[in-house]
Design a protein around this motif. Structure first.
Motif, PDB file in Angstrom:
ATOM      1  N   TRP A 421     -52.809  -8.884 108.353  1.00  0.00           N
ATOM      2  CA  TRP A 421     -53.241  -7.526 108.051  1.00  0.00           C
ATOM      3  C   TRP A 421     -53.333  -6.647 109.286  1.00  0.00           C
ATOM      4  O   TRP A 421     -53.456  -5.428 109.188  1.00  0.00           O
ATOM      5  N   ALA A 424     -47.730  -5.206 112.694  1.00  0.00           N
ATOM      6  CA  ALA A 424     -46.807  -4.149 112.295  1.00  0.00           C
ATOM      7  C   ALA A 424     -45.423  -4.412 112.872  1.00  0.00           C
ATOM      8  O   ALA A 424     -45.253  -5.155 113.852  1.00  0.00           O
ATOM      9  N   TYR A 425     -44.413  -3.799 112.237  1.00  0.00           N
ATOM     10  CA  TYR A 425     -43.057  -3.805 112.774  1.00  0.00           C
ATOM     11  C   TYR A 425     -42.944  -2.767 113.889  1.00  0.00           C
ATOM     12  O   TYR A 425     -43.819  -1.910 114.048  1.00  0.00           O
ATOM     13  N   ASN A 427     -41.159  -0.264 114.060  1.00  0.00           N
ATOM     14  CA  ASN A 427     -41.060   1.116 113.574  1.00  0.00           C
ATOM     15  C   ASN A 427     -42.396   1.714 113.160  1.00  0.00           C
ATOM     16  O   ASN A 427     -42.498   2.847 112.715  1.00  0.00           O
ATOM     17  N   GLY A 428     -43.489   0.888 113.296  1.00  0.00           N
ATOM     18  CA  GLY A 428     -44.822   1.388 113.002  1.00  0.00           C
ATOM     19  C   GLY A 428     -45.319   1.126 111.615  1.00  0.00           C
ATOM     20  O   GLY A 428     -46.457   1.485 111.297  1.00  0.00           O
ATOM     21  N   THR A 429     -44.527   0.469 110.772  1.00  0.00           N
ATOM     22  CA  THR A 429     -45.014   0.123 109.438  1.00  0.00           C
ATOM     23  C   THR A 429     -45.709  -1.229 109.489  1.00  0.00           C
ATOM     24  O   THR A 429     -45.306  -2.143 110.225  1.00  0.00           O
ATOM     25  N   TYR A 430     -46.765  -1.359 108.692  1.00  0.00           N
ATOM     26  CA  TYR A 430     -47.541  -2.607 108.685  1.00  0.00           C
ATOM     27  C   TYR A 430     -46.776  -3.723 107.986  1.00  0.00           C
ATOM     28  O   TYR A 430     -46.043  -3.501 107.013  1.00  0.00           O
ATOM     29  N   TYR A 431     -46.932  -4.911 108.528  1.00  0.00           N
ATOM     30  CA  TYR A 431     -46.390  -6.107 107.868  1.00  0.00           C
ATOM     31  C   TYR A 431     -47.286  -6.476 106.714  1.00  0.00           C
ATOM     32  O   TYR A 431     -48.508  -6.505 106.818  1.00  0.00           O
ATOM     33  N   SER A 432     -46.709  -6.801 105.566  1.00  0.00           N
ATOM     34  CA  SER A 432     -47.450  -7.208 104.381  1.00  0.00           C
ATOM     35  C   SER A 432     -47.106  -8.630 104.050  1.00  0.00           C
ATOM     36  O   SER A 432     -45.940  -8.995 103.905  1.00  0.00           O
TER      37      SER A 432
END
Length: 433
Positions: A421, A424-425, A427-432
């Motif tokens: 939680w 993040a990747y 590119n700034g998006t969180y890993y889910s």
């Protein structure tokens, strides 16, 4: 070095004595829990000899602490404490010399009030005089209690000030004799938060009342420790009172800690860097008792020469984190050491349970690494751990593990983050997960 017993509130800065006195927790024997006032020189020397015979002196328990009731009820005409001649017919100097001939250092007890808790002479107003007496007798450690204190209008100082009187007397005695200072252990019982200020005056401070040899008492002390573990370091540490390992105890509920409870008791005290004073009859010690007290894997963490901090909780377990519950303290603990990352897991329930944790819940663990697992009770290497560990623990039992880096995680390990939680990747998006 910063010997805390020489740091004086409101006084000029004092030059440190770089001699290592008080750097590590004390290991030894204390007379109170077994004998209270019912002892004599012969009885005590038998305990010291039993410690030698059972390998406890060799394991590091090299202090012998003479607690309350060693003196007459009245001081001499010159105001000095007088050793009880019935208990010590050969004299106190002879007693400490016999201890030293066996390999022990000697500690003694007094009080910051008019009397000790047992009703014998306290040291209020006699601090320097009593230090001279104890030093002459051969003692170099002082447990200092908090009974029979004078009225506020007499002292015009709080508990800190009464203990500071002895600290200053120790400093003056050390300076005048050009000798290492007597180590000072504060027995203040915790009612005025000595974990905040105790390190300015002594090398340890009590955090509660006298211990009892049953699980509910141990759980309550561990619960208190859950909130103050971080106050421990070199030269200054929480003191959770004596070890009851092997003590059958008296009163209600009865004593007789189970083997697993005794292991938990010893493990928690040692890894929390408490002084380890034996409060049991060593002449009656069983092999099980000795196997616990002489666990060198646990003792070496307590006596770590490079890391002074205690372990601390990272998760409570049965309760939400930071819940104060004397019957159910924090279960998951961790800390660093010279020998690896330490984990302690306590089963507070009355039934066995499987308990697990994520490695990166510990601040001392590196993410993305595999760790070797060493069990400090079975003394075995138990393979490697990837991301998490699960252990089965008996009622009121403990697991004590030492983890060391064994290399990077295998390629392709998923999820990509143990604490997914937070990740993040690029590119700034969180890993889910």
């Amino acid at each position: 070095m910063r010997p805390c017993y020489l740091t004086l509130l409101g006084a000029a800065s004092v030059a440190a004595l770089d001699n290592g006195v008080g750097k590590l927790p004390i290991l030894g024997y204390n007379t109170w829990n077994v004998f209270q006032c019912d002892y004599n020189e012969t009885v005590l020397l038998a305990q010291a000899q039993a410690m030698v015979d059972n390998g406890l002196l060799q394991a590091g328990y090299d202090w012998f602490m003479l607690d309350d009731c060693y003196s007459l009820k009245d001081r001499s005409d010159q105001g000095s404490i007088v050793a009880d001649p019935k208990k010590f017919p050969s004299g106190m100097k002879s007693f400490t010399q016999k201890l030293k001939s066996l390999g022990f250092r000697a500690g003694i007890y007094s009080d910051s009030g008019y009397k000790t808790c047992g009703g014998f002479p306290g040291s209020y107003g006699h601090e320097a005089q009593d230090l001279e007496t104890w030093s002459d007798w051969g003692f170099s450690y002082l447990k200092y209690d908090n009974c029979y204190i004078p009225f506020d209008r007499v002292t015009q100082e709080n508990v800190y000030g009464r203990y500071q009187r002895m600290t200053r007397a120790i400093e003056a005695h050390s300076t005048s004799t050009q000798s290492p200072p007597i180590q000072l252990a504060l027995c203040e019982w915790g009612w005025q938060q000595p974990w905040i200020w105790g390190g300015r005056l002594g090398q340890s401070w009590r955090v509660g009342g006298d211990i009892r040899p049953w699980w509910s008492a141990l759980a309550s002390i561990i619960n208190s420790a859950s909130f103050i573990a971080s106050y421990t370091n070199f030269y200054a540490r929480n003191d959770f009172d004596m070890l009851e390992v092997g003590n059958t105890g008296t009163g209600t509920p009865p004593g007789n800690l189970t083997f697993d409870e005794a292991k938990t008791h010893f493990t928690a005290w040692a890894l929390l860097k408490s002084p380890l004073f034996l409060g049991t009859d060593i002449t009656k010690a069983t092999p099980d008792t000795i196997s616990i007290l002489a666990n060198d894997d646990i003792l070496k963490i307590n006596q770590d020469p490079n890391v002074g901090e205690a372990i601390a909780p990272f998760r409570w377990g049965e309760n939400p984190d930071w819940t104060f519950d004397p019957s159910s303290p924090a279960s998951y603990w961790t800390g660093n050491s010279s020998y690896g990352v330490v984990f302690m897991v306590i089963n507070t329930l009355d039934i066995p349970q499987q308990m697990s944790f994520n490695l990166t819940e510990s601040w001392a663990i590196q993410a993305g690494r595999v760790y070797s697992v060493y069990d400090m009770w079975s003394h075995t290497q138990n393979g490697t751990a990837l991301r998490s560990i699960q252990v089965t623990i008996p009622p009121h039992g403990v697991s004590a593990l030492l983890l060391n880096d064994a290399g990077p995680e295998p390629c392709g390990t998923t999820p990509y983050c143990a604490g997914w939680w937070q990740c993040a990747y690029a590119n700034g998006t969180y890993y889910s997960n």
